[in-house]
Design an enzyme around this catalytic site. Structure first.
Site, mmCIF file in Angstrom:
data_model
loop_
_atom_site.group_PDB
_atom_site.id
_atom_site.type_symbol
_atom_site.label_atom_id
_atom_site.label_comp_id
_atom_site.label_asym_id
_atom_site.label_seq_id
_atom_site.Cartn_x
_atom_site.Cartn_y
_atom_site.Cartn_z
ATOM 1 N N ASP A 144 1.871 2.977 5.093
ATOM 2 C CA ASP A 144 0.964 2.995 5.974
ATOM 3 C C ASP A 144 1.449 2.991 7.389
ATOM 4 O OD1 ASP A 144 -1.332 3.306 4.417
ATOM 5 O OD2 ASP A 144 -1.404 1.098 3.992
ATOM 6 N N ASP A 206 -3.301 9.187 -0.401
ATOM 7 C CA ASP A 206 -3.663 8.989 0.940
ATOM 8 C C ASP A 206 -2.106 9.186 1.539
ATOM 9 O OD1 ASP A 206 -4.856 7.286 -0.911
ATOM 10 O OD2 ASP A 206 -5.873 6.134 0.695
#
Length: 428
Positions: A144, A206
């Site tokens: 992330d 993602d």
């Protein structure tokens, strides 16, 4: 000599043969009609731009007014706004720590507001909110870092002319690239300690969005391997992460040595085999961005297939249920964040495709999404400090259900910024 009863038997056989042929033709017609009906259902008629009542200036003004209200309240630089609960009006803030993936979106929102308005106060606020987590450039615990650093430092470099952010971004890209496993061909998303359900190499859909950091770094003096890793990740994900109907799984577990797919599961969707709407949105955005960066037509073709499938599943207001497989239940919550992600992607896609009809179709679909998101039903104006309400982060985990989410606001204002530039340039 032919026996007298042969004629009767012949007539009887002819009758039964004719009946069978009739029934066969009947069922073939019925099957084809049903097939044609189902295939027709896959094609969603997008509105014409004239049918969409979109006041872009008003939507932008609403965002700026919301920031005028919320920014003075958000003074703790050790935290960032993440969500507004259903029964609340103000942002709930969470610490800026190395494991919280949403920290970059709030400074990114401020950078976009500066880009739209050219008001220096938003630039100064964006700088203040960006530079508090420079140390995050060395994150290697998860994937992330792309979400955390690029909306903040990347947009600061691009929109705020903060060229001193370059080395921070290059270091961030190197940190992300360190999680690439060449045996698998993807960047590892989560650690198994964080998600003990899976024992080996995990990649989630993602992760496609984090590739933007690698592409940027490769273009701005970083190692060429950043580009190669991003392309390989996109190719492997394209091969393994999607069903035959172009819908996406959320989580894939690979054998870290052989690269074989071990399991296809979900973390935030309704079920392992269901179609989580924001997962599909990440795919639409991700492959549009990969084509934009590479110019490789296979990625454009795939982006269009993902997009067309997504559009075919939408309700009339173009804002999906949090999972497409529970959308028939009117009590299930919507996910405005998925709509915001796709609206932004579609504006890019409308400029990348060559066919005029596709350009108009994607552009008009984006307008319809933004019209709905800016309407009273989804807007936070007069109700809460966010741009958008009615997002769902992780219903399957029991939290962030029907709330405002900071990343919904980020992709929404990104879409408004992109639309403003398209209109100014007269491209469509």
């Amino acid at each position: 000599m032919i026996p007298l009863n042969t004629g009767k038997i012949g007539l009887k056989n002819t009758f039964f043969l004719g009946s069978k042929i009739f029934l066969l033709v009947f069922f073939l017609c019925l099957f084809n009609c049903k097939k044609e009906k189902n295939e027709t259902a896959e094609i969603k008629q997008t509105p014409n731009s004239e049918e969409v009542k979109l006041d872009l200036k008003s939507l932008i003004d609403d965002c700026e007014s919301q920031l005028e209200i919320s920014v003075p309240k958000l003074t703790d630089l050790t935290k960032h706004p993440r969500l507004i609960e259903t029964d609340s009006t103000e942002w709930e803030e969470v610490p800026n720590n190395r494991l919280v993936w949403t920290s970059g979106f709030y400074p990114g929102i401020l950078w976009y507001m500066y880009d739209i308005s050219k008001d220096e106060k938003w630039k100064q606020e964006a700088i203040k909110r960006t530079e508090v987590f420079e140390d995050f450039k060395t994150i290697t615990e998860h994937h992330d870092i792309g979400f955390m650093m690029f909306p903040a430092y990347g947009k600061g470099y691009e929109l705020g002319e903060k060229k001193e952010y370059k080395n921070i971004l290059l270091t961030s890209a190197a940190s992300l690239a360190s999680r690439f496993n060449p045996n698998v061909g993807t960047i590892r998303s989560w650690s198994n300690k964080m998600h003990p359900r899976w024992k080996q190499h995990i990649t989630i859909i993602d992760n496609m969005l984090n590739l933007e950091l690698l592409f940027w770094a490769a273009k701005h003096g970083g190692d060429k391997k950043f580009y190669d890793i991003a392309v390989k990740h996109a190719e492997t994900t394209m091969k393994n992460h999607f069903r035959d109907d172009y819908t996406s799984w959320h989580v894939l577990e690979y054998d870290s040595i052989t690269g074989a797919v071990l399991n296809r599961n979900t973390k935030q969707g309704y079920a392992d085999d269901s179609r989580w709407s924001r997962g599909q949105a990440w795919g639409v955005y991700g492959y549009t961005m990969v084509y934009k960066e590479t110019g490789d037509k296979k990625f454009l073709d795939f982006a269009q297939k993902l997009t067309d499938k997504y559009l075919s599943l939408l309700p009339d207001d173009y804002v999906p249920c949090w999972d497409f497989d529970v959308a028939s239940d009117p009590n299930e919550e919507k996910d405005a964040s998925a709509a915001a992600v796709v609206a932004s992607a579609l504006l890019d896609l409308s400029e990348l495709v060559e066919d005029k009809k596709d350009q108009e179709r994607y552009y008009n679909a984006a307008l319809k999404m933004l019209e709905s998101l800016g309407s009273y039903k989804y807007s936070g104006v007069g109700k809460a400090d966010a741009f958008l309400l009615h997002s769902t982060g992780a219903k399957s985990l029991g939290h962030e259900i029907d709330v405002a989410l900071i990343y919904a606001d980020y992709y929404y204002i990104e879409a408004l910024d992109r639309l403003k530039k398209i209109k100014e340039n007269g491209k469509i």
